[in-house]
Scaffold this active site. Structure first.
Site, PDB file in Angstrom:
ATOM      1  N   GLU A  36     -41.890  29.339  15.391  1.00 54.34           N
ATOM      2  CA  GLU A  36     -43.278  29.551  15.279  1.00 54.34           C
ATOM      3  C   GLU A  36     -43.510  30.513  16.582  1.00 54.34           C
ATOM      4  O   GLU A  36     -43.238  30.418  17.682  1.00 54.34           O
ATOM      5  CB  GLU A  36     -44.020  28.467  15.625  1.00 54.34           C
ATOM      6  CG  GLU A  36     -43.709  27.313  14.340  1.00 54.34           C
ATOM      7  CD  GLU A  36     -44.476  25.852  14.660  1.00 54.34           C
ATOM      8  OE1 GLU A  36     -44.907  25.668  15.602  1.00 54.34           O
ATOM      9  OE2 GLU A  36     -44.043  25.225  13.792  1.00 54.34           O
ATOM     10  N   CYS A  55     -51.615  30.952  20.259  1.00 50.44           N
ATOM     11  CA  CYS A  55     -51.084  31.764  19.442  1.00 50.44           C
ATOM     12  C   CYS A  55     -51.843  32.164  17.998  1.00 50.44           C
ATOM     13  O   CYS A  55     -51.618  33.315  17.444  1.00 50.44           O
ATOM     14  CB  CYS A  55     -49.797  31.148  18.952  1.00 50.44           C
ATOM     15  SG  CYS A  55     -49.893  29.700  18.104  1.00 50.44           S
TER      16      CYS A  55
HETATM   17  P1  NAD Z   1     -41.267  32.844  25.544  1.00 49.34           P
HETATM   18  O1  NAD Z   1     -40.600  33.134  24.240  1.00 49.34           O
HETATM   19  O2  NAD Z   1     -41.121  33.501  26.822  1.00 49.34           O
HETATM   20  O3  NAD Z   1     -40.435  31.371  25.931  1.00 49.34           O
HETATM   21  C1  NAD Z   1     -40.596  30.182  25.293  1.00 49.34           C
HETATM   22  C2  NAD Z   1     -39.570  29.352  25.648  1.00 49.34           C
HETATM   23  O4  NAD Z   1     -38.295  29.968  25.277  1.00 49.34           O
HETATM   24  C3  NAD Z   1     -39.530  29.048  27.100  1.00 49.34           C
HETATM   25  O5  NAD Z   1     -39.002  27.693  27.267  1.00 49.34           O
HETATM   26  C4  NAD Z   1     -38.311  29.953  27.663  1.00 49.34           C
HETATM   27  O6  NAD Z   1     -37.719  29.441  28.914  1.00 49.34           O
HETATM   28  C5  NAD Z   1     -37.417  30.027  26.608  1.00 49.34           C
HETATM   29  N1  NAD Z   1     -36.514  30.933  26.261  1.00 49.34           N
HETATM   30  C6  NAD Z   1     -36.752  32.581  26.897  1.00 49.34           C
HETATM   31  N2  NAD Z   1     -35.707  33.163  26.427  1.00 49.34           N
HETATM   32  C7  NAD Z   1     -34.843  32.122  25.770  1.00 49.34           C
HETATM   33  C8  NAD Z   1     -33.394  32.459  25.485  1.00 49.34           C
HETATM   34  N3  NAD Z   1     -32.764  33.701  25.353  1.00 49.34           N
HETATM   35  N4  NAD Z   1     -32.685  31.380  24.980  1.00 49.34           N
HETATM   36  C9  NAD Z   1     -33.360  30.161  24.740  1.00 49.34           C
HETATM   37  N5  NAD Z   1     -34.660  30.000  25.398  1.00 49.34           N
HETATM   38  C10 NAD Z   1     -35.339  30.938  25.809  1.00 49.34           C
HETATM   39  O7  NAD Z   1     -42.614  32.446  25.245  1.00 49.34           O
HETATM   40  P2  NAD Z   1     -44.057  31.960  26.244  1.00 49.34           P
HETATM   41  O8  NAD Z   1     -44.114  33.138  26.940  1.00 49.34           O
HETATM   42  O9  NAD Z   1     -43.671  30.708  26.489  1.00 49.34           O
HETATM   43  O10 NAD Z   1     -45.021  31.553  25.003  1.00 49.34           O
HETATM   44  C11 NAD Z   1     -45.869  32.385  24.513  1.00 49.34           C
HETATM   45  C12 NAD Z   1     -45.626  33.049  23.148  1.00 49.34           C
HETATM   46  O11 NAD Z   1     -45.302  31.933  22.203  1.00 49.34           O
HETATM   47  C13 NAD Z   1     -46.652  33.940  22.363  1.00 49.34           C
HETATM   48  O12 NAD Z   1     -46.069  35.203  22.075  1.00 49.34           O
HETATM   49  C14 NAD Z   1     -47.414  33.131  21.467  1.00 49.34           C
HETATM   50  O13 NAD Z   1     -47.963  33.649  20.358  1.00 49.34           O
HETATM   51  C15 NAD Z   1     -46.006  32.036  21.080  1.00 49.34           C
HETATM   52  N6  NAD Z   1     -46.575  31.093  20.319  1.00 49.34           N
HETATM   53  C16 NAD Z   1     -46.404  30.886  19.035  1.00 49.34           C
HETATM   54  C17 NAD Z   1     -46.778  29.722  18.415  1.00 49.34           C
HETATM   55  C18 NAD Z   1     -46.838  29.423  16.958  1.00 49.34           C
HETATM   56  O14 NAD Z   1     -47.047  28.268  16.606  1.00 49.34           O
HETATM   57  N7  NAD Z   1     -46.556  30.406  15.966  1.00 49.34           N
HETATM   58  C19 NAD Z   1     -47.667  28.638  19.211  1.00 49.34           C
HETATM   59  C20 NAD Z   1     -47.533  28.988  20.653  1.00 49.34           C
HETATM   60  C21 NAD Z   1     -47.023  29.853  21.107  1.00 49.34           C
HETATM   61  O1  6OD Z   2     -51.721  22.618  15.852  1.00 50.09           O
HETATM   62  C1  6OD Z   2     -50.446  22.807  15.929  1.00 50.09           C
HETATM   63  O2  6OD Z   2     -49.713  22.064  15.426  1.00 50.09           O
HETATM   64  C2  6OD Z   2     -49.873  24.047  16.673  1.00 50.09           C
HETATM   65  N1  6OD Z   2     -48.592  24.356  16.548  1.00 50.09           N
HETATM   66  C3  6OD Z   2     -50.613  24.797  17.215  1.00 50.09           C
HETATM   67  C4  6OD Z   2     -50.132  26.070  17.956  1.00 50.09           C
HETATM   68  C5  6OD Z   2     -51.001  26.754  18.782  1.00 50.09           C
HETATM   69  C6  6OD Z   2     -50.286  27.703  19.444  1.00 50.09           C
HETATM   70  O3  6OD Z   2     -50.837  28.387  20.632  1.00 50.09           O
END
Ligand code: NAD
Ligand code: 6OD
Length: 486
Positions: A254, A288
């Site tokens: 995600e 997100c």
């Molecule tokens: P990030 O990708 O920087 O980090 C997420 C996790 O991955 C953290 O726990 C981090 O330590 C870990 N990580 C980083 N590099 C890694 C590697 N090489 N190997 C293994 N683990 C690694 O993301 P973030 O800054 O924590 O979160 C924000 C991002 O998440 C935004 O892009 C947002 O859109 C996305 N997001 C998506 C959803 C969805 O449901 N699609 C939901 C919430 C957040």
């Molecule tokens: O509602 C959910 O299940 C979900 N994964 C929400 C994601 C939110 C993103 O910031």
């Protein structure tokens, strides 16, 4: 200041290498916790504990017994509600009402809902003819995948982590969770809950640390991890997918978004303004599914821009526990720098800044926190950085449109495809547009309204796979077929 440990095989333990890192409050930048970082051998111990529990005590339970324990987890989260609210507020700095109404109740629901689903969803069965006329019966059984590596982000830490841990455990897997280094508290607290309700040792493990050359990377490369579920940035997803390729491990991703909001002139105006205000600014824009591109039909464009401006200017910055505030800081100094660099880029690329664009004036005791103003731009071309790239901050660009066809093309002209919110009172048009927008999730006259039985995930660069309802069962189990000659 709290000391936060890893949770491995039912015990809270320091990393063997003795390394730690610090967690600062987003609100005032004060040190709030020192966290023990898991090294390679700690991650190995966590994965081996999960592997043993899967084959041992957890694997030996019936579905009903597992489901009862997961109900117990949900109930214990609810009983310790205030502890979770306090921990998540400390980690994220977001207002209390967001924790009490959305993030923490969803954590409990993530255990209950998937416990119910695993009990009630049947597997397939086919009868077939055979040449001797006696026939055969095929039936499927679901088996857990094994040890699931769960890697989660900081923006809604408890909701997003339990969204994966709940179904993974309901399906009979064991987990090793690597929460974001920015938000270690609620995941650690969940370890206490697991012990107090009697979840067997090794079923739920937490390792703290970073991504590259740290706990995240050690986890994704570990050969005893059978599948990886990840929420975070698209770029990180690429690195994890490469790690998962070794050993042919399945992934569920995600990822990021650059979501469009579409407002037609026939929309309920006040509801649309309220809805877009929430989707752009809730959680300080760190959602997100949030809206960073708003397309408004030309006859109501100017009025809409002014109404959203009033909403943005009406937020009340302050501490999460302060009942007079409704608006929090960004997660970290680093993220604040990133968001402000986009604010500067928008100005340099010629945006009209309708409101915001900088840092609010804060009282002295909060001045070191990671505050930024909710920001609205107009007048940028579709090629501008803040129109194309995910900022993940409290900001949006608003652009007028003149036809349904045009707005569908505008919405789809992006590499991401996570969510859309459409505002109109013309039901036929709502369905028509929703079917053509290239995203995993569309809301009509609403936003972030979640039924956990539905498919959740992103199109294009916003993700791989779907979770939610039976879709989670698809990822967290493997179906095996048994053929019985009658
Ligand atoms: P990030 O990708 O920087 O980090 C997420 C996790 O991955 C953290 O726990 C981090 O330590 C870990 N990580 C980083 N590099 C890694 C590697 N090489 N190997 C293994 N683990 C690694 O993301 P973030 O800054 O924590 O979160 C924000 C991002 O998440 C935004 O892009 C947002 O859109 C996305 N997001 C998506 C959803 C969805 O449901 N699609 C939901 C919430 C957040
Ligand atoms: O509602 C959910 O299940 C979900 N994964 C929400 C994601 C939110 C993103 O910031």
């Amino acid at each position: 200041m709290q000391q936060i440990k890893n949770f491995i095989n039912g015990e809270f333990v320091d990393g063997i290498e003795g390394k730690t890192f610090d967690k600062y409050s987003p609100v005032d930048n004060n040190l709030i916790a020192r966290i023990s970082e898991a090294g390679k051998s700690d991650v190995d111990a966590a994965v081996r504990a999960a592997h043993a529990a899967r084959r041992g005590a957890w694997g030996a339970l019936t579905t009903d017994q597992r489901v009862d324990l997961l109900y117990g987890v949900a109930d214990e989260i609810t009983r310790r509600f205030e502890d979770f609210v306090a921990a998540e507020m400390a980690d994220t700095g977001q207002p209390r009402h967001v924790m009490t109404q959305v993030f923490i109740p969803r954590g409990a629901a993530n255990f209950k809902v998937f416990a119910d689903i695993i009990k009630n969803v049947p597997t397939e069965s086919f009868q077939m003819p055979t040449p001797d006329g006696r026939g055969a019966l095929n039936y499927g059984i679901r088996v857990p995948k094994g040890v699931i590596g769960v890697i989660s982000p900081w923006n809604a830490p408890f909701l997003l982590m339990t969204w994966k841990v709940g179904p993974a455990l309901a399906c009979g897997n064991t987990v090793v969770v690597k929460p974001s280094e920015e938000t270690p508290l609620t995941c650690t607290l969940l370890g206490e809950v697991m012990n107090s309700v009697g979840i067997p040792k090794g079923v739920f493990n937490v390792i703290h640390g970073f991504g590259p050359a740290s706990a995240g990377e050690y986890l994704t490369h570990h050969p005893l991890v059978d599948a990886i579920t990840f929420t975070g940035e698209t770029r990180t997803g690429t690195a994890i997918m490469k790690a998962a390729a070794e050993g042919m491990r399945d992934v569920s991703f995600e990822l990021g978004g650059k979501n469009a909001g579409i407002v037609f002139a026939d929309a309920d105006f006040d509801a649309a303004v309220e809805g877009i205000s929430r989707s752009s600014f809730l959680n300080s824009g760190q959602v997100c599914l949030g809206t960073e591109r708003v397309y408004v039909e030309r006859p109501i464009f100017e009025r809409f821009v002014q109404a959203l401006k009033a909403k943005a200017e009406g937020v009340k910055f302050g501490r999460p526990e302060d009942h007079h505030s409704n608006y929090g800081p960004l997660i970290s100094a680093e993220h604040k720098q990133k968001v402000l660099s986009y604010y500067a880029k928008a100005a340099a690329e010629g945006a009209t800044i309708i409101t915001g664009g900088g840092v609010p004036e804060m009282p002295a005791e909060l001045a070191a926190g990671h505050w930024v103003q909710p920001t609205i731009w107009t007048g940028l071309p579709e090629t501008a950085s803040v129109v194309r790239e995910e900022v993940f901050g409290p900001c949006c660009h608003i652009c007028p449109f003149d036809s349904e066809e045009q707005v569908i093309n505008l919405a789809n002209d992006n590499d991401y495809g996570l969510s859309t919110t459409i505002w109109t009172t013309n039901l036929a048009r709502a369905h028509r547009v929703a079917a053509r927008v290239e995203v995993g999730i569309t809301w009509i006259n609403s936003w972030f309204l979640r039924d956990l039985r539905t498919a959740f995930g992103g199109s294009k660069q916003s993700g791989i796979g779907r979770e939610g309802g039976v879709h989670s069962l698809e990822f967290y189990t493997e179906t095996r077929n048994i053929c019985v000659k009658l």
